[in-house]
Design a protein around this motif. Structure first.
Motif, PDB file in Angstrom:
ATOM      1  N   SER A 131      34.137 -25.309 -42.807  1.00 17.50           N
ATOM      2  CA  SER A 131      33.214 -24.177 -42.877  1.00 17.50           C
ATOM      3  C   SER A 131      33.851 -22.963 -42.246  1.00 17.50           C
ATOM      4  O   SER A 131      34.563 -23.060 -41.253  1.00 17.50           O
ATOM      5  CB  SER A 131      31.914 -24.514 -42.130  1.00 17.50           C
ATOM      6  OG  SER A 131      32.184 -24.762 -40.775  1.00 17.50           O
TER       7      SER A 131
ATOM      8  N   TRP B  50      17.595 -20.404 -36.788  1.00 18.32           N
ATOM      9  CA  TRP B  50      17.750 -21.860 -36.897  1.00 18.32           C
ATOM     10  C   TRP B  50      18.482 -22.400 -35.671  1.00 18.32           C
ATOM     11  O   TRP B  50      19.318 -21.739 -35.095  1.00 18.32           O
ATOM     12  CB  TRP B  50      18.481 -22.254 -38.187  1.00 18.32           C
ATOM     13  CG  TRP B  50      19.878 -21.723 -38.313  1.00 18.32           C
ATOM     14  CD1 TRP B  50      20.241 -20.501 -38.777  1.00 18.32           C
ATOM     15  CD2 TRP B  50      21.087 -22.390 -37.954  1.00 18.32           C
ATOM     16  NE1 TRP B  50      21.591 -20.344 -38.745  1.00 18.32           N
ATOM     17  CE2 TRP B  50      22.158 -21.494 -38.253  1.00 18.32           C
ATOM     18  CE3 TRP B  50      21.404 -23.637 -37.438  1.00 18.32           C
ATOM     19  CZ2 TRP B  50      23.483 -21.825 -38.032  1.00 18.32           C
ATOM     20  CZ3 TRP B  50      22.715 -23.966 -37.219  1.00 18.32           C
ATOM     21  CH2 TRP B  50      23.749 -23.061 -37.524  1.00 18.32           C
ATOM     22  N   THR B  51      18.121 -23.608 -35.287  1.00 10.63           N
ATOM     23  CA  THR B  51      18.666 -24.246 -34.084  1.00 10.63           C
ATOM     24  C   THR B  51      19.813 -25.173 -34.459  1.00 10.63           C
ATOM     25  O   THR B  51      19.679 -26.006 -35.364  1.00 10.63           O
ATOM     26  CB  THR B  51      17.580 -25.053 -33.353  1.00 10.63           C
ATOM     27  OG1 THR B  51      16.487 -24.179 -33.048  1.00 10.63           O
ATOM     28  CG2 THR B  51      18.131 -25.655 -32.062  1.00 10.63           C
ATOM     29  N   CYS B  52      20.928 -25.031 -33.750  1.00  5.97           N
ATOM     30  CA  CYS B  52      22.084 -25.892 -33.997  1.00  5.97           C
ATOM     31  C   CYS B  52      21.748 -27.324 -33.572  1.00  5.97           C
ATOM     32  O   CYS B  52      21.306 -27.532 -32.433  1.00  5.97           O
ATOM     33  CB  CYS B  52      23.306 -25.380 -33.240  1.00  5.97           C
ATOM     34  SG  CYS B  52      24.747 -26.465 -33.383  1.00  5.97           S
TER      35      CYS B  52
ATOM     36  N   ASN C 140      20.637 -19.552 -33.732  1.00  8.26           N
ATOM     37  CA  ASN C 140      21.554 -18.736 -34.522  1.00  8.26           C
ATOM     38  C   ASN C 140      20.785 -17.864 -35.507  1.00  8.26           C
ATOM     39  O   ASN C 140      19.636 -18.159 -35.893  1.00  8.26           O
ATOM     40  CB  ASN C 140      22.532 -19.633 -35.295  1.00  8.26           C
ATOM     41  CG  ASN C 140      23.438 -20.422 -34.379  1.00  8.26           C
ATOM     42  OD1 ASN C 140      24.493 -19.957 -33.989  1.00  8.26           O
ATOM     43  ND2 ASN C 140      23.019 -21.643 -34.025  1.00  8.26           N
TER      44      ASN C 140
ATOM     45  N   PRO D  72      19.787 -16.363 -39.128  1.00  9.49           N
ATOM     46  CA  PRO D  72      19.578 -17.152 -40.361  1.00  9.49           C
ATOM     47  C   PRO D  72      20.717 -17.021 -41.359  1.00  9.49           C
ATOM     48  O   PRO D  72      20.926 -17.908 -42.174  1.00  9.49           O
ATOM     49  CB  PRO D  72      18.268 -16.591 -40.918  1.00  9.49           C
ATOM     50  CG  PRO D  72      18.156 -15.230 -40.316  1.00  9.49           C
ATOM     51  CD  PRO D  72      18.767 -15.316 -38.959  1.00  9.49           C
TER      52      PRO D  72
ATOM     53  N   VAL E 212      26.146 -19.816 -41.474  1.00  3.20           N
ATOM     54  CA  VAL E 212      26.213 -21.184 -41.981  1.00  3.20           C
ATOM     55  C   VAL E 212      26.876 -22.114 -40.980  1.00  3.20           C
ATOM     56  O   VAL E 212      26.952 -23.316 -41.210  1.00  3.20           O
ATOM     57  CB  VAL E 212      26.980 -21.226 -43.326  1.00  3.20           C
ATOM     58  CG1 VAL E 212      26.238 -20.437 -44.378  1.00  3.20           C
ATOM     59  CG2 VAL E 212      28.399 -20.708 -43.152  1.00  3.20           C
ATOM     60  N   SER E 213      27.407 -21.564 -39.882  1.00  2.18           N
ATOM     61  CA  SER E 213      27.970 -22.374 -38.802  1.00  2.18           C
ATOM     62  C   SER E 213      27.506 -21.787 -37.477  1.00  2.18           C
ATOM     63  O   SER E 213      27.208 -20.593 -37.371  1.00  2.18           O
ATOM     64  CB  SER E 213      29.503 -22.398 -38.860  1.00  2.18           C
ATOM     65  OG  SER E 213      30.021 -21.090 -38.691  1.00  2.18           O
ATOM     66  N   CYS E 214      27.444 -22.653 -36.468  1.00  2.00           N
ATOM     67  CA  CYS E 214      26.918 -22.240 -35.166  1.00  2.00           C
ATOM     68  C   CYS E 214      27.848 -21.217 -34.515  1.00  2.00           C
ATOM     69  O   CYS E 214      29.072 -21.397 -34.491  1.00  2.00           O
ATOM     70  CB  CYS E 214      26.757 -23.461 -34.258  1.00  2.00           C
ATOM     71  SG  CYS E 214      26.139 -23.067 -32.605  1.00  2.00           S
ATOM     72  N   GLU E 215      27.263 -20.167 -34.002  1.00  2.00           N
ATOM     73  CA  GLU E 215      28.059 -19.133 -33.360  1.00  2.00           C
ATOM     74  C   GLU E 215      28.604 -19.592 -32.015  1.00  2.00           C
ATOM     75  O   GLU E 215      29.603 -19.070 -31.536  1.00  2.00           O
ATOM     76  CB  GLU E 215      27.207 -17.879 -33.171  1.00  2.00           C
ATOM     77  CG  GLU E 215      27.975 -16.657 -32.705  1.00  2.00           C
ATOM     78  CD  GLU E 215      27.108 -15.419 -32.636  1.00  2.00           C
ATOM     79  OE1 GLU E 215      27.666 -14.339 -32.394  1.00  2.00           O
ATOM     80  OE2 GLU E 215      25.884 -15.527 -32.815  1.00  2.00           O
TER      81      GLU E 215
ATOM     82  N   PRO F 113      29.095 -26.915 -38.350  1.00  2.00           N
ATOM     83  CA  PRO F 113      28.304 -26.507 -39.530  1.00  2.00           C
ATOM     84  C   PRO F 113      26.811 -26.653 -39.292  1.00  2.00           C
ATOM     85  O   PRO F 113      26.368 -27.430 -38.447  1.00  2.00           O
ATOM     86  CB  PRO F 113      28.801 -27.455 -40.615  1.00  2.00           C
ATOM     87  CG  PRO F 113      29.335 -28.639 -39.887  1.00  2.00           C
ATOM     88  CD  PRO F 113      29.917 -28.101 -38.622  1.00  2.00           C
ATOM     89  N   ARG F 114      26.045 -25.914 -40.096  1.00  2.00           N
ATOM     90  CA  ARG F 114      24.590 -25.901 -39.970  1.00  2.00           C
ATOM     91  C   ARG F 114      23.993 -27.228 -40.412  1.00  2.00           C
ATOM     92  O   ARG F 114      24.434 -27.805 -41.385  1.00  2.00           O
ATOM     93  CB  ARG F 114      24.031 -24.764 -40.838  1.00  2.00           C
ATOM     94  CG  ARG F 114      22.532 -24.576 -40.713  1.00  2.00           C
ATOM     95  CD  ARG F 114      22.119 -23.311 -41.428  1.00  2.00           C
ATOM     96  NE  ARG F 114      20.686 -23.079 -41.355  1.00  2.00           N
ATOM     97  CZ  ARG F 114      20.070 -21.993 -41.814  1.00  2.00           C
ATOM     98  NH1 ARG F 114      20.779 -21.022 -42.376  1.00  2.00           N
ATOM     99  NH2 ARG F 114      18.770 -21.860 -41.717  1.00  2.00           N
TER     100      ARG F 114
END
Length: 664
Positions: free
Chosen positions: A591, A641-643, A650, A652, A655-658, A663-664
């Motif tokens: 990702s 959204w929560t990792c 993160n 919305p 697509v991957s956690c900062e 990955p999400r």
């Protein structure tokens, strides 16, 4: 007849009230002794008062009696500790008044309480009354099996006997022979040579007893009130005269390879700040010194710290128990500490300034106190000590500039006298002279004995000087530090491989995270798994990483690294726990790390997901081209959204956690 009847006095203490029977003719000193025995106190550091609030104190005396103070049957006395003294044992079982009186000889651990300065302490003389099992180091047990004598060949000029004979010119020498040590340029006796010298007499060491000096007042003296109200020659510690220590517990410090030190110095090269690390390795027999011991360093652990160009502050380390357990399973132990004192001289030439020499100092007083602190934390087991410990094998290594302005290492240890002064909180550094220490003066809370050192006057006579101030050279023992000609590798090291980041380095490019783990593992093929995991910092990270701590499953891989068993490492790589880590690594690499709507990568991803090419009409696609970037419209992005891995919230559009890049 009235004077001979028994009086019952009540004594109130912080632990409760008890009754004491006394005769009117008993002295006040006997009253103090009965209070001590009735309450089961550990010392006489208490006072008795006739009134609440520590008023109307009762002074211990042999001449005054209970009757002279006018005590009546049932009177109340109030007991209070002096200067915060610990009157009761830390073991709650000894406080119980219904104790069976049977001594718990099975308890082999001594309870050590730290004073206000949190300095460590070795077992005290009260430990003599306890039974303990001495556990000497493996290298000590090996040395006791050797005779230690220095073998000599037959001298062709002086020997007049045959090849199988022996005379005074070729007979083996004792390991403590002064002539041989001087010829070999050996400055200090090894500790085992020193022990052989003590046990070489007719009594064979029957009366040898190695005791550490004590700077504390002996407790339990009944002839006077406790300090500061009284002191006598029986309880007062003796004055100390500092002497250069003739032996050392470790005779050499050897780093397995140059990569160890270079990896440690990379932090200073990147930031210019100084650094501290703990040395992990093993103790081995050092053949160059009779009955010598060598500390072989295999890894350097860097604890949490705040550093500048001229100072370092150690921070609390929550991972220290994990590090100790990890090292123990790898067959290693903490053998010393290392720190840098480097000031760049010429950046182009790579030279550093020569700041530590005979004209300035070798170790500062503050560093000597720090070394004494660490040595007190790791005492050396010794069979000739009544408390089971004497001295320490913990070494100090300083990385600084030499006379040719090159980086080099200097090894030291502090003497047992310095350890005692640090343990009893008697030694402090001076403010403006790093080469001088200072012995505290006595106060009403602490008695400090007089400390002297000897120096030569203008006529060549040795005269004693009071250690206020004190040159720290009297406290030092030199220990050579070097790397071998043929490097050794407990852990894998290769100049062509990017090494795993070192812990607790808050510098860009040196931070341990899952992204660094993924990048590191990509350098190795599955067949080189043992080489990949043969890194002390890597093993520590996967043991304690927040995402998936593997501390409970590390036993087989640590055994494989310790024995260099490639098959066992391959078996562990197929385990369920490591397979989960590999899946996370693969997902993080597949990702894109940054997938914000402001990036071209995000725009192309949206276009690919819709099955249509990248639209150029902003009214149809909602994307506007400008300066080679795709900018989203002001539409509502949706909820956060929560990792599932690190629980980070993160945006919305990601697509991957900062935070963890997974990955999400």
């Amino acid at each position: 007849m009235s004077k001979s009847r028994i009086l019952t006095l009540r004594v109130q203490s912080p632990e409760g009230t008890k009754r004491i029977d006394v005769h009117p003719t008993d002295s006040i000193l006997e009253l103090f002794e009965k209070v001590h025995d009735t309450f089961g106190l550990t010392g006489y550091g208490f006072a008795l008062y006739r009134k609440r609030g520590c008023k109307d104190e009762l002074i211990s005396s042999r001449s005054k009696t209970v009757h002279s103070y006018g005590f009546s049957h049932g009177d109340m006395l109030y007991m209070a500790p002096l200067n915060g003294a610990m009157l009761w044992s830390q073991d709650l079982s000894t406080r119980s008044s219904t104790s069976s009186g049977v001594a718990q000889s099975n308890n082999t651990q001594s309870v050590v309480t730290a004073d206000s300065t949190e300095l460590p302490s070795v077992p005290t003389q009260s430990y003599l009354r306890q039974s303990f099992t001495l556990q000497e180091d493996e290298v000590d047990l090996q040395l006791w099996k050797l005779d230690g004598k220095v073998q000599r060949k037959r001298d062709e000029k002086l020997c007049r006997h045959g090849a199988n004979g022996c005379c005074v010119h070729c007979s083996p020498l004792e390991p403590f022979d002064e002539t041989y040590l001087k010829e070999q340029n050996i400055k200090h006796l090894s500790f085992h040579s020193f022990l052989r010298k003590l046990t070489a007499g007719v009594d064979r060491g029957k009366f040898v007893s190695l005791e550490d000096i004590s700077c504390h007042i002996k407790t339990g003296c009944k002839d006077h009130p406790p300090w500061p109200k009284g002191i006598c020659s029986k309880c007062q510690p003796n004055a100390i005269t500092l002497n250069r220590q003739v032996y050392r517990h470790v005779d050499n410090v050897m780093f397995e390879n140059a990569y160890l030190v270079e990896r440690f110095l990379n932090y200073w090269r990147s930031t210019g700040h100084q650094r501290i690390g703990f040395l992990y390795g093993r103790y081995e027999i050092h053949a160059d010194v009779p009955l010598g011991i060598r500390a072989t360093v295999a890894a350097i652990y860097e604890p949490p710290q705040e550093s500048t160009r001229d100072s370092i502050t150690l921070l609390p380390d929550e991972k220290e128990p994990v590090v100790q357990e990890l090292a123990q399973q790898l067959g290693l132990c903490r053998v010393g500490w290392i720190f840098t004192d480097l000031v760049a001289d010429d950046v182009k030439k790579g030279t550093v300034k020569h700041v530590r020499n005979i004209e300035s100092h070798f170790l500062s007083a503050e560093e000597c106190i720090m070394a004494g602190y660490f040595q007190n934390k790791q005492p050396n087991p010794c069979r000739f000590s009544p408390v089971g410990y004497f001295g320490s094998k913990f070494v100090t290594v300083c990385v600084t500039g030499d006379a040719s302005n090159q980086v080099h290492m200097e090894g030291y240890g502090v003497s047992n006298q310095c350890m005692a002064l640090v343990r009893d909180n008697c030694l402090v550094p001076t403010k403006d002279a790093p080469e001088l220490g200072y012995v505290r003066e006595s106060t009403d809370k602490q008695f400090v004995p007089d400390v002297y050192y000897k120096e030569k006057d203008g006529y060549g006579n040795e005269v004693p000087r009071l250690a206020r101030p004190l040159p720290v050279e009297y406290l030092l023992v030199d220990i050579p530090a070097s790397t071998p000609l043929s490097p050794l590798f407990t852990f894998y090291a290769d100049a062509n491989t990017r090494q795993f980041p070192v812990e607790n380095r808050m510098v860009d490019g040196h931070i341990q995270d899952f992204s660094a783990l993924s990048s590191y593992m990509q350098q190795f093929t599955p067949d080189c798994f043992l080489q990949a995991v043969s890194d002390f910092h890597f093993l520590l990270y996967i043991s304690t990483m927040d995402m998936l701590p593997m501390k409970d499953y590390m036993g087989p891989i640590l055994e494989a690294v310790r024995t260099q068993n490639s098959e066992q490492a391959q078996d562990w790589s197929h385990s369920e726990h490591w397979a989960t880590v590999e899946q996370l690594i693969a997902a993080s690499l597949s990702s894109p790390p940054q997938s914000r709507p402001q990036s071209v990568a995000f725009a192309e991803m949206v276009a690919a997901g819709s099955g249509m090419g990248l639209l150029t009409d902003s009214s149809e696609s909602g994307l506007v081209r400008g300066n080679d970037q795709a900018v989203t419209s002001q539409a509502d992005p949706g909820p956060l959204w929560t990792c599932p891995h690190c629980t980070y919230l993160n945006s919305p559009e990601l697509v991957s956690c900062e935070m963890c890049s997974l990955p999400r």
